[in-house]
Design a protein around this motif. Structure first.
Motif, PDB file in Angstrom:
ATOM      1  N   SER A  57      42.385  40.247  53.649  1.00 18.62           N
ATOM      2  CA  SER A  57      43.096  39.095  53.084  1.00 18.62           C
ATOM      3  C   SER A  57      42.190  37.871  53.126  1.00 18.62           C
ATOM      4  CB  SER A  57      44.403  38.835  53.852  1.00 18.62           C
ATOM      5  OG  SER A  57      44.148  38.628  55.227  1.00 18.62           O
ATOM      6  N   SER A  58      40.865  38.093  53.059  1.00 18.99           N
ATOM      7  CA  SER A  58      39.882  37.007  53.174  1.00 18.99           C
ATOM      8  C   SER A  58      39.223  36.669  51.847  1.00 18.99           C
ATOM      9  CB  SER A  58      38.808  37.361  54.213  1.00 18.99           C
ATOM     10  OG  SER A  58      39.374  37.437  55.503  1.00 18.99           O
ATOM     11  N   PHE A  59      38.600  37.648  51.202  1.00 18.88           N
ATOM     12  CA  PHE A  59      37.959  37.385  49.905  1.00 18.88           C
ATOM     13  C   PHE A  59      37.685  38.695  49.184  1.00 18.88           C
ATOM     14  CE2 PHE A  59      34.622  37.326  53.184  1.00 18.88           C
ATOM     15  CZ  PHE A  59      33.812  38.385  52.754  1.00 18.88           C
ATOM     16  N   ILE A  60      37.533  38.597  47.853  1.00 19.16           N
ATOM     17  CA  ILE A  60      37.184  39.737  47.014  1.00 19.16           C
ATOM     18  C   ILE A  60      35.764  39.521  46.506  1.00 19.16           C
ATOM     19  CG2 ILE A  60      37.765  41.079  44.953  1.00 19.16           C
ATOM     20  CD1 ILE A  60      39.902  41.193  47.121  1.00 19.16           C
ATOM     21  N   GLY A  61      34.922  40.549  46.659  1.00 20.34           N
ATOM     22  CA  GLY A  61      33.536  40.429  46.234  1.00 20.34           C
ATOM     23  C   GLY A  61      32.613  40.283  47.433  1.00 20.34           C
ATOM     24  N   PRO A  62      31.336  40.047  47.172  1.00 27.90           N
ATOM     25  CA  PRO A  62      30.379  39.903  48.278  1.00 27.90           C
ATOM     26  C   PRO A  62      30.626  38.649  49.097  1.00 27.90           C
ATOM     27  CG  PRO A  62      29.336  39.394  46.178  1.00 27.90           C
ATOM     28  CD  PRO A  62      30.681  39.953  45.850  1.00 27.90           C
TER      29      PRO A  62
ATOM     30  N   ASP B 151      28.633  36.459  50.359  1.00 26.22           N
ATOM     31  CA  ASP B 151      27.865  35.259  50.028  1.00 26.22           C
ATOM     32  C   ASP B 151      28.265  34.650  48.694  1.00 26.22           C
ATOM     33  OD1 ASP B 151      26.905  37.409  48.608  1.00 26.22           O
ATOM     34  OD2 ASP B 151      24.796  36.822  48.751  1.00 26.22           O
ATOM     35  N   LYS B 152      28.982  35.426  47.854  1.00 28.07           N
ATOM     36  CA  LYS B 152      29.416  34.887  46.573  1.00 28.07           C
ATOM     37  C   LYS B 152      30.683  35.603  46.113  1.00 28.07           C
ATOM     38  CE  LYS B 152      27.548  33.375  42.141  1.00 28.07           C
ATOM     39  NZ  LYS B 152      26.396  33.447  41.198  1.00 28.07           N
ATOM     40  N   PRO B 153      31.793  35.380  46.808  1.00 26.28           N
ATOM     41  CA  PRO B 153      33.033  36.085  46.454  1.00 26.28           C
ATOM     42  C   PRO B 153      33.586  35.622  45.119  1.00 26.28           C
ATOM     43  CG  PRO B 153      33.460  34.419  48.126  1.00 26.28           C
ATOM     44  CD  PRO B 153      31.968  34.471  47.954  1.00 26.28           C
ATOM     45  N   SER B 154      34.232  36.538  44.416  1.00 31.41           N
ATOM     46  CA  SER B 154      34.864  36.179  43.144  1.00 31.41           C
ATOM     47  C   SER B 154      36.228  35.536  43.353  1.00 31.41           C
ATOM     48  CB  SER B 154      35.008  37.423  42.267  1.00 31.41           C
ATOM     49  OG  SER B 154      35.784  38.420  42.916  1.00 31.41           O
ATOM     50  N   ILE B 155      36.887  35.881  44.458  1.00 32.80           N
ATOM     51  CA  ILE B 155      38.204  35.314  44.783  1.00 32.80           C
ATOM     52  C   ILE B 155      38.254  35.033  46.275  1.00 32.80           C
ATOM     53  CG2 ILE B 155      40.701  35.713  44.829  1.00 32.80           C
ATOM     54  CD1 ILE B 155      40.350  37.670  42.529  1.00 32.80           C
ATOM     55  N   ARG B 156      38.710  33.859  46.633  1.00 30.82           N
ATOM     56  CA  ARG B 156      38.950  33.532  48.034  1.00 30.82           C
ATOM     57  C   ARG B 156      40.444  33.635  48.316  1.00 30.82           C
ATOM     58  NH1 ARG B 156      34.762  31.844  50.933  1.00 30.82           N
ATOM     59  NH2 ARG B 156      32.893  31.100  49.851  1.00 30.82           N
TER      60      ARG B 156
ATOM     61  N   GLU C 166      38.304  52.331  48.242  1.00 29.40           N
ATOM     62  CA  GLU C 166      37.517  53.195  49.122  1.00 29.40           C
ATOM     63  C   GLU C 166      37.080  52.458  50.378  1.00 29.40           C
ATOM     64  OE1 GLU C 166      35.613  56.510  50.530  1.00 29.40           O
ATOM     65  OE2 GLU C 166      36.719  56.462  48.639  1.00 29.40           O
ATOM     66  N   LYS C 167      36.643  51.215  50.199  1.00 29.42           N
ATOM     67  CA  LYS C 167      36.197  50.401  51.336  1.00 29.42           C
ATOM     68  C   LYS C 167      36.532  48.947  51.043  1.00 29.42           C
ATOM     69  CE  LYS C 167      32.097  49.497  54.224  1.00 29.42           C
ATOM     70  NZ  LYS C 167      32.733  49.964  55.477  1.00 29.42           N
ATOM     71  N   VAL C 168      37.254  48.304  51.940  1.00 29.91           N
ATOM     72  CA  VAL C 168      37.629  46.906  51.719  1.00 29.91           C
ATOM     73  C   VAL C 168      36.384  46.028  51.718  1.00 29.91           C
ATOM     74  CG1 VAL C 168      39.964  47.123  52.646  1.00 29.91           C
ATOM     75  CG2 VAL C 168      38.079  46.571  54.194  1.00 29.91           C
ATOM     76  N   ASP C 169      36.432  44.925  50.964  1.00 29.96           N
ATOM     77  CA  ASP C 169      35.281  44.012  50.891  1.00 29.96           C
ATOM     78  C   ASP C 169      35.047  43.301  52.219  1.00 29.96           C
ATOM     79  OD1 ASP C 169      34.906  44.710  48.259  1.00 29.96           O
ATOM     80  OD2 ASP C 169      36.073  43.031  47.463  1.00 29.96           O
ATOM     81  N   PHE C 170      36.111  43.166  53.005  1.00 30.86           N
ATOM     82  CA  PHE C 170      35.995  42.512  54.313  1.00 30.86           C
ATOM     83  C   PHE C 170      37.163  42.973  55.166  1.00 30.86           C
ATOM     84  CE2 PHE C 170      36.796  39.022  57.311  1.00 30.86           C
ATOM     85  CZ  PHE C 170      35.526  38.803  57.814  1.00 30.86           C
TER      86      PHE C 170
END
Length: 259
Positions: free
Chosen positions: A119-124, A126-131, A160-164
């Motif tokens: 429930s933190s961010f979507i994407g990498p 260092d540069k998430p697409s959604i916070r 498969e694997k959560v982004d965080f």
């Protein structure tokens, strides 16, 4: 005699809240997040578990939720009206850390095969697409209680694997949770608009325990981003009863959480 309903008579969110609420037991102490988890816990309290105690991470113990006044936040002042007790949030978390809380109940943006929640961010990082809103007390709750997660069943959420990992489930499966220093609690049930899932006792991988009426295992798998296990016997849930729907609509008449 109770009356059952057809799937067209209720929304996906109503189905999730009712099925999740049925998992709660009278006398339990439940850490509930806002939205569907709070609605489900309040429904259980009004219906089958009058001695259920709800806790908010904002410091409220035993809130009295009036129909039409579901709070948008656990820190909202209406949560305190006629509550059993109001404490600093750190004191409520201390109750959790001392083992007084039975169940943690929340949602999330992503979940993986081992029940880790994001429930933190979507994407990498260092540069998430959604916070997203972030952890709040989510890490504490999932680290120390038996967890119920309520969420819509979509492939973009079941990954498969959560982004965080905001809230740990069974980490990497098997005994990895205990090896990471979390010997108690764990992910217990995931309730969606398609099925009720649990976790295999050995591998700790997500498995389908019961399907909602009219749903096939293939449909659940199609909406999941990783291979799902099947329990030895996959059941079918009882459809929402009319009295359950009446209660839930009384609690949320404006359909803020159940549209």
């Amino acid at each position: 005699m109770t009356e059952q309903t057809t799937s067209s008579a209720y929304t996906a969110s109503e189905l999730i809240a009712i099925m999740a609420g049925r998992l709660l037991v009278d006398g339990q102490i439940v850490f509930a997040g806002v939205g569907i988890p709070l609605l489900a816990a309040t429904l259980a309290q009004r219906n089958v578990a009058p001695k259920l105690t709800i806790l908010f991470e904002g410091g409220v113990i035993g809130p009295f939720i009036r129909p039409g006044e579901l709070p948008p936040s656990t820190n909202e002042q209406r949560c305190t009206r006629r509550a059993n007790m109001v404490l600093p949030s750190t004191d409520v978390l201390l109750l959790l850390q001392r083992g007084y809380v039975d169940v943690g109940f929340m949602g999330g943006a992503q979940i993986d095969r081992y029940g880790n929640l994001n429930s933190s961010f979507i994407g990498p990082a260092d540069k998430p697409s959604i916070r997203l809103p972030g952890t709040g007390g989510g890490n504490d709750i999932s680290s120390l209680t038996n967890m119920i997660v309520a969420m819509k069943h979509e492939k973009r959420r079941f990954v498969e694997k959560v982004d965080f990992i905001t809230s740990p489930g069974w980490i990497d499966g098997r005994d990895s949770r205990a090896r990471r220093g979390l010997p108690t609690g764990g992910m217990w049930r995931v309730v969606t608009d398609l099925a009720v899932m649990g976790f295999d006792a050995e591998t700790r991988e997500m498995e389908v325990l019961a399907l909602h009426p009219g749903v096939s295992f293939a449909q659940v798998q199609e909406n999941t981003g990783f291979p799902l296990r099947r329990a030895r016997e996959v059941g079918v849930t009882e459809p929402p009863r009319r009295e359950e729907l009446a209660l839930i609509r009384e609690l949320d008449p404006d359909r803020l959480y159940t549209a």
